[in-house]
Design an enzyme around this catalytic site. Structure first.
Site, PDB file in Angstrom:
ATOM      1  CB  SER A 197     -55.601 -11.167   2.758  1.00  0.00           C
ATOM      2  OG  SER A 197     -55.176 -11.481   1.465  1.00  0.00           O
ATOM      3  CG  ASP A 413     -62.607 -11.116  -1.385  1.00  0.00           C
ATOM      4  OD1 ASP A 413     -61.986 -11.135  -2.468  1.00  0.00           O
ATOM      5  OD2 ASP A 413     -62.099 -11.446  -0.308  1.00  0.00           O
ATOM      6  CG  HIS A 446     -58.961  -9.359  -1.084  1.00  0.00           C
ATOM      7  ND1 HIS A 446     -59.353 -10.544  -0.494  1.00  0.00           N
ATOM      8  CD2 HIS A 446     -57.697  -9.134  -0.662  1.00  0.00           C
ATOM      9  CE1 HIS A 446     -58.357 -11.020   0.250  1.00  0.00           C
ATOM     10  NE2 HIS A 446     -57.348 -10.181   0.167  1.00  0.00           N
TER      11      HIS A 446
END
Length: 480
Positions: A197, A413, A446
């Site tokens: 991320s 995601d 995610h």
């Protein structure tokens, strides 16, 4: 986005009591055990991208494994939005919750501490010990040796925390401080830099800013820059905090208040984006907490209870000014900013051919449909032009990189969709960089990068232990 990542939830997929035993067979996955954070103080001024300067700063760091004599086995872990330096192990024998990436880091795990020396640093601007909004502003005391514990929130005569006066920071600023830490540790070249991320953005920025200082770059569930939709989500979260009456223009510590409600709402908004509709449906469906409608605005559905719980827990452990800073750093991220894009000649020729073809179609169309067709053509041209400019800019940014890359995305995601990872891969291929790419089928959205998914863990481990690949072709990439 948080204590797990930009985008990650506070739920920990691997929370479990730990064993104090350090004995592991070769086939066992072990824990790094009890670890102690270290504080690194940097007395030299740090000039930030915003043209403001920190007179000095601290970084909280945890390390796992042993650095070899050549200092060639070091791996840097970059954390996500709400993450910190505590990536693996436990802080005491009674600690029930391991570090946020404990399933990834440890003896015989994907990042094997029997083989590698692993470093995880808490970024400046955070609220977990590194210099940030909750630490003392040296301008208020003439010395930076005062701790937050000595601060009387109701006395204007006491030293003051930075609060809203802490400068805005960027991914490049974090990478700069991490490079300074590298110098302090005597690590000239990292075996790898790994992040998920927002951590993946840092890893990517490292490869651009310090191409000689890393051999491998692992970018997981990340993006070359935030989309307008992602910036919008961040803005809603910020406004939730800024509009809380207890925010007090960011001086809530001095005023003895805390924007708890705003931070809870911000977290709830963010947390929704980390999961998927299918995952939420499977976990909660439309289940009612009490089994019947209560005809009110209190918690009725299980998913409401879950989101409020996540928000409450997050608000107890995170600082509101830090959340504002971190989301802004995400918004600002763009590794191509220093590399103006130029569209290739073949792209321009292709565009001319497309325009000629479109013009011929328009001329042959009926008069009453011509306007609509022209509008559609303009939209298509704009999208293609933007795509080519983005690719060109990424190619320019990656042109001088020297590491080999692993890019990992997850099918569900939607915060940082696989298409965004593929943009990175396409640009690396176009510039002849060695890149491996894997899109993992996972149901967790995610948050998938926090889960122990065998194919994912195997890909990371294989990449870190494979021989280093030196690009041999000037204009083509390798995608696997």
């Amino acid at each position: 986005m948080n204590a797990r990542s930009d985008n990650t939830s506070d739920q920990h997929p691997n929370s479990q009591p730990h064993s104090n035993s350090s004995a592991n067979t070769d086939s066992d996955l072990g824990s790094v055990g009890v670890v102690t954070p270290q504080n690194f103080h940097f007395a030299e001024p740090l000039t930030l991208e915003c043209n403001r300067t920190l007179p000095s700063f601290d970084l909280m760091v945890e390390t796992y494994g042993t650095l070899n004599s050549e200092k060639s086995n070091a791996i840097l872990i970059c954390h996500a939005l709400s993450g910190n330096h505590h990536a693996a192990g436990f802080h005491s024998a009674d600690d029930k919750k391991a570090g946020w990436w404990d399933n990834m880091i440890g003896p015989n795990k994907a990042i094997d501490t029997n083989q590698f020396y692993v470093v995880c640093v808490n970024n400046i601007g955070s609220c977990f010990g590194s210099t940030g909004p909750t630490t003392i502003n040296p301008d208020s005391v003439g010395s930076d040796s005062v701790s937050l514990d000595s601060l009387d929130a109701n006395s204007s005569d006491e030293p003051q925390v930075y609060g809203p006066d802490f400068p805005l920071i960027t991914i490049k600023d974090w990478v700069k401080t991490q490079a300074m830490l590298s110098d302090r540790l005597g690590i000239d070249v990292w075996h790898a830099i790994v992040g998920g991320s927002m951590g993946g953005m840092q890893a990517l920025q490292w490869s651009v800013d310090y191409p000689e200082r890393l051999k491998r770059c692992v970018v997981i569930a990340s993006t070359p820059k935030l989309s307008a939709q992602n910036i919008a989500f961040n803005e809603v979260a910020r406004q939730s905090i800024l509009s809380d009456p207890d925010f007090k223009d960011g001086r809530y510590i001095q005023k003895g208040t805390y924007p708890r409600r705003g931070l809870i709402l911000a977290r709830m908004v963010g947390h929704i984006t980390y999961l998927t509709d299918d995952a939420m449906k499977a976990k909660f469906g439309r289940d009612l907490k009490s089994g019947k409608f209560m005809y009110g605005y209190d918690v009725e559905f299980q998913v409401e209870s879950y989101l409020r719980y996540q928000g409450e827990r997050f608000s107890e452990n995170f600082d509101a000014n830090t959340y504002l800073l971190m989301t802004k750093a995400l918004d600002y991220f763009d590794p191509t900013r220093d590399y103006p894009s130029t569209v290739a000649e073949d792209t321009l020729e292709s565009a001319v051919q497309i325009e000629d073809s479109i013009a011929a179609s328009v001329e042959s169309s009926k008069a009453n449909a011509q306007s609509e067709l022209e509008d559609a053509v303009t939209t298509i041209e704009d999208i293609e032009s933007d795509r080519q400019q983005e690719l060109s800019a990424l190619k320019a940014a990656f042109a001088h990189t020297k590491c080999q890359y692993l890019v990992v995305s997850f099918t569900t995601d939607w915060r940082f969709a696989p298409e965004r990872s593929q943009e990175i891969v396409d640009a690396l291929m176009a510039t002849g960089k060695p890149v491996s790419y894997i899109n993992i089928d996972a149901p967790h959205g995610h948050d998938s990068f926090l889960f122990d998914i065998p194919r994912y863990m195997g890909a990371v481990k294989g990449f870190l232990t494979a021989p280093f690949i030196t690009p041999s072709r000037p204009a083509t990439g390798e995608r696997s």
